[in-house]
Structure formats: structure tokens, C-alpha cells
Design an enzyme around this catalytic site. Structure first.
Site, PDB file in Angstrom:
ATOM      1  N   CYS A  67       0.413  -1.164   0.038  1.00 35.77           N
ATOM      2  CA  CYS A  67      -0.278  -0.364   0.204  1.00 35.77           C
ATOM      3  C   CYS A  67       0.809   1.035   0.227  1.00 35.77           C
ATOM      4  O   CYS A  67       1.860   0.737   0.591  1.00 35.77           O
ATOM      5  CB  CYS A  67      -1.169   0.118   1.289  1.00 35.77           C
ATOM      6  N   CYS A 118       0.717   3.186   3.511  1.00 44.51           N
ATOM      7  CA  CYS A 118       0.660   2.857   5.117  1.00 44.51           C
ATOM      8  C   CYS A 118       2.121   1.705   4.690  1.00 44.51           C
ATOM      9  O   CYS A 118       2.250   0.982   5.420  1.00 44.51           O
ATOM     10  CB  CYS A 118      -0.448   2.295   5.861  1.00 44.51           C
ATOM     11  N   CYS A 169      -7.074  -3.982 -19.556  1.00 42.61           N
ATOM     12  CA  CYS A 169      -7.755  -3.038 -18.964  1.00 42.61           C
ATOM     13  C   CYS A 169      -7.356  -1.720 -18.751  1.00 42.61           C
ATOM     14  O   CYS A 169      -7.917  -0.532 -18.782  1.00 42.61           O
ATOM     15  CB  CYS A 169      -8.666  -3.995 -17.227  1.00 42.61           C
ATOM     16  N   CYS A 222      -7.482  -0.675   1.357  1.00 40.74           N
ATOM     17  CA  CYS A 222      -5.867  -1.751   2.176  1.00 40.74           C
ATOM     18  C   CYS A 222      -7.001  -2.293   3.915  1.00 40.74           C
ATOM     19  O   CYS A 222      -7.539  -0.827   4.366  1.00 40.74           O
ATOM     20  CB  CYS A 222      -5.529  -0.943   2.359  1.00 40.74           C
ATOM     21  N   CYS A 257      -5.793   0.777   6.087  1.00 39.07           N
ATOM     22  CA  CYS A 257      -5.442   2.241   5.994  1.00 39.07           C
ATOM     23  C   CYS A 257      -6.696   2.730   5.401  1.00 39.07           C
ATOM     24  O   CYS A 257      -7.133   3.692   5.709  1.00 39.07           O
ATOM     25  CB  CYS A 257      -4.541   3.346   5.665  1.00 39.07           C
ATOM     26  N   HIS A 267      -8.446   3.568  -0.803  1.00 44.68           N
ATOM     27  CA  HIS A 267      -8.754   2.677  -1.482  1.00 44.68           C
ATOM     28  C   HIS A 267      -7.886   2.277  -2.727  1.00 44.68           C
ATOM     29  O   HIS A 267      -6.811   3.126  -3.361  1.00 44.68           O
ATOM     30  CB  HIS A 267      -9.730   3.812  -2.037  1.00 44.68           C
ATOM     31  N   HIS A 284     -11.323  -1.991  -7.730  1.00 46.53           N
ATOM     32  CA  HIS A 284     -11.979  -3.068  -7.605  1.00 46.53           C
ATOM     33  C   HIS A 284     -11.520  -4.944  -7.651  1.00 46.53           C
ATOM     34  O   HIS A 284     -10.629  -4.726  -8.348  1.00 46.53           O
ATOM     35  CB  HIS A 284     -13.249  -2.377  -8.302  1.00 46.53           C
ATOM     36  N   ASP A 330     -13.482 -11.813 -13.754  1.00 45.94           N
ATOM     37  CA  ASP A 330     -13.320 -11.988 -14.880  1.00 45.94           C
ATOM     38  C   ASP A 330     -12.289 -12.651 -15.234  1.00 45.94           C
ATOM     39  O   ASP A 330     -11.527 -12.297 -16.216  1.00 45.94           O
ATOM     40  CB  ASP A 330     -13.601 -11.273 -16.042  1.00 45.94           C
ATOM     41  N   ARG A 337     -10.319 -11.093 -11.080  1.00 48.76           N
ATOM     42  CA  ARG A 337      -9.308  -9.358 -11.497  1.00 48.76           C
ATOM     43  C   ARG A 337      -8.810  -8.800 -10.559  1.00 48.76           C
ATOM     44  O   ARG A 337     -10.089  -7.764 -10.151  1.00 48.76           O
ATOM     45  CB  ARG A 337      -9.648  -9.318 -12.908  1.00 48.76           C
ATOM     46  N   CYS A 343      -8.423  -5.278  -9.819  1.00 47.95           N
ATOM     47  CA  CYS A 343      -7.740  -4.228 -11.281  1.00 47.95           C
ATOM     48  C   CYS A 343      -7.808  -2.781 -10.056  1.00 47.95           C
ATOM     49  O   CYS A 343      -8.248  -2.335  -9.258  1.00 47.95           O
ATOM     50  CB  CYS A 343      -9.943  -3.743 -12.050  1.00 47.95           C
TER      51      CYS A 343
HETATM   52 ZN   LIG Z   1      -2.602   1.343   3.649  1.00 44.77          ZN
END
Ligand SMILES: [Zn+2]
Length: 167
Positions: free
Chosen positions: A80, A83, A98, A128, A131, A134, A137, A141, A150, A152
Site C-alpha cells: 500500500c 501505509c 484493462c 487496504c 489504512c 482505496h 475493484h 473475470d 481480477r 483491478c
Molecule cells: Zn494502507
């Protein structure tokens, strides 16, 4: 000389804050000095770049094919960016068209899943676990038989850590 006195005074104040220590030896790391995660938006803004903040804290999405890890396939792991929590290994990364770095699985317990109904879609958001940053997603597939997933993931949300070379 003035500066020396000032330093001495500061030092005295610092050590006296520590309270009942009997020895006058070098001060130990201050209590509470261990690195703690930022809590407020303002604190996060201080430690992240504006671009990282937009994705990690405001659930933004980087434009496809712009991230540094889209076509990155070195041995190591991905942590991440906010963090340092280790999220993915390079073994789980696969080439995806993608436009975002894609993994077929996350390291167990490193991420959290939340249903995301934004933009008229039902998706599963991946954050995560440490923390709440974001990451992206996860979709069903994926190309591998092992997971069919997957992940992404925004490049800006992760940091690559190369595998240590054997001596
Ligand atoms: Zn984090």
C-alpha cells in the site's frame, strides 16, 4: 555561546518531561513516537501527494494505461502506497488489457471488500485493510483457474518492492 545555552535549556526541558528517570543517560525514544497512521483528511493530505490523496482517500481512479505498474512484471511484492501494508505478490500479477495493474489474488487478510453501487454499477471495492486506502475493484473475470478474480488496481495506490537478491 548563546546557542549552546539555548540547546542546554531545550535538552533540560526535554529530559525533565520524561519524569522519573533516575539515570542521566541518553534519552530513550519518546513514548508515542512509534509511527502511527494519519487519522484526519488534513493529516493524510500532508503525507500523500495530491494525486495519491485523490485515489486513496477520495476513491478516485487513475486514467487507464497511465499507471507505472500496468506493464510492470518484476519479481517482488506490492505494498500500500499510504501505509506499507503488503497487498500483492508479483506472482499474482497478470497481463491485462484493462489498462490497470491486475492481480488474481490479494495476500490473505491484507484487503477489505465493500459493495460499491456508484456510477450505476454494482462493484466490489477493494481497500487496504490497514489504512482503508482505496485500491481499486475486484471482478470475477480473471484469467486464472485458481481464483477467477481480477483485482483491478490503481498504480498510484501501490508501491513495488523488488525481491531481495540472493547473495
Ligand atoms: Zn494502507
Amino acid at each position: 555561546m548563546k546557542r549552546f545555552i539555548l540547546m542546554f535549556v531545550l535538552l533540560f526541558q526535554l529530559t525533565s518531561c520524561n519524569g522519573q528517570t533516575k539515570t542521566t543517560s541518553k534519552s530513550e525514544p519518546a513514548v508515542g513516537a512509534k509511527s502511527e497512521l494519519p487519522k484526519t483528511d488534513a493529516e493524510w493530505q500532508k503525507v500523500l501527494t495530491p494525486e495519491q490523496y485523490e485515489v486513496l482517500r477520495e476513491k478516485g481512479t487513475e486514467r487507464p494505461f497511465t499507471g507505472v505498474y500496468v506493464d510492470h512484471f518484476e519479481k517482488g511484492h506490492y505494498a500500500c502506497a499510504a501505509c506499507g501494508n503488503v497487498l500483492f505478490t508479483s506472482d499474482s500479477k497478470f497481463k491485462s488489457d484493462c489498462g490497470w495493474p491486475s492481480f488474481d489474488q490479494a495476500i490473505k487478510g491484507s484487503v477489505k471488500y465493500t459493495q460499491d453501487n456508484s456510477f450505476g454499477m454494482v462493484r466490489t471495492e477493494v481497500t487496504c485493510a490497514k489504512c482503508d486506502g482505496h485500491l481499486g475493484h475486484v471482478f470475477d473475470d480473471g484469467p486464472t483457474e485458481t481464483t477467477g478474480k481480477r483485482f483491478c488496481t490503481n498504480s498510484i495506490s501501490i508501491t513495488f518492492v523488488p525481491e531481495k537478491k540472493q547473495r
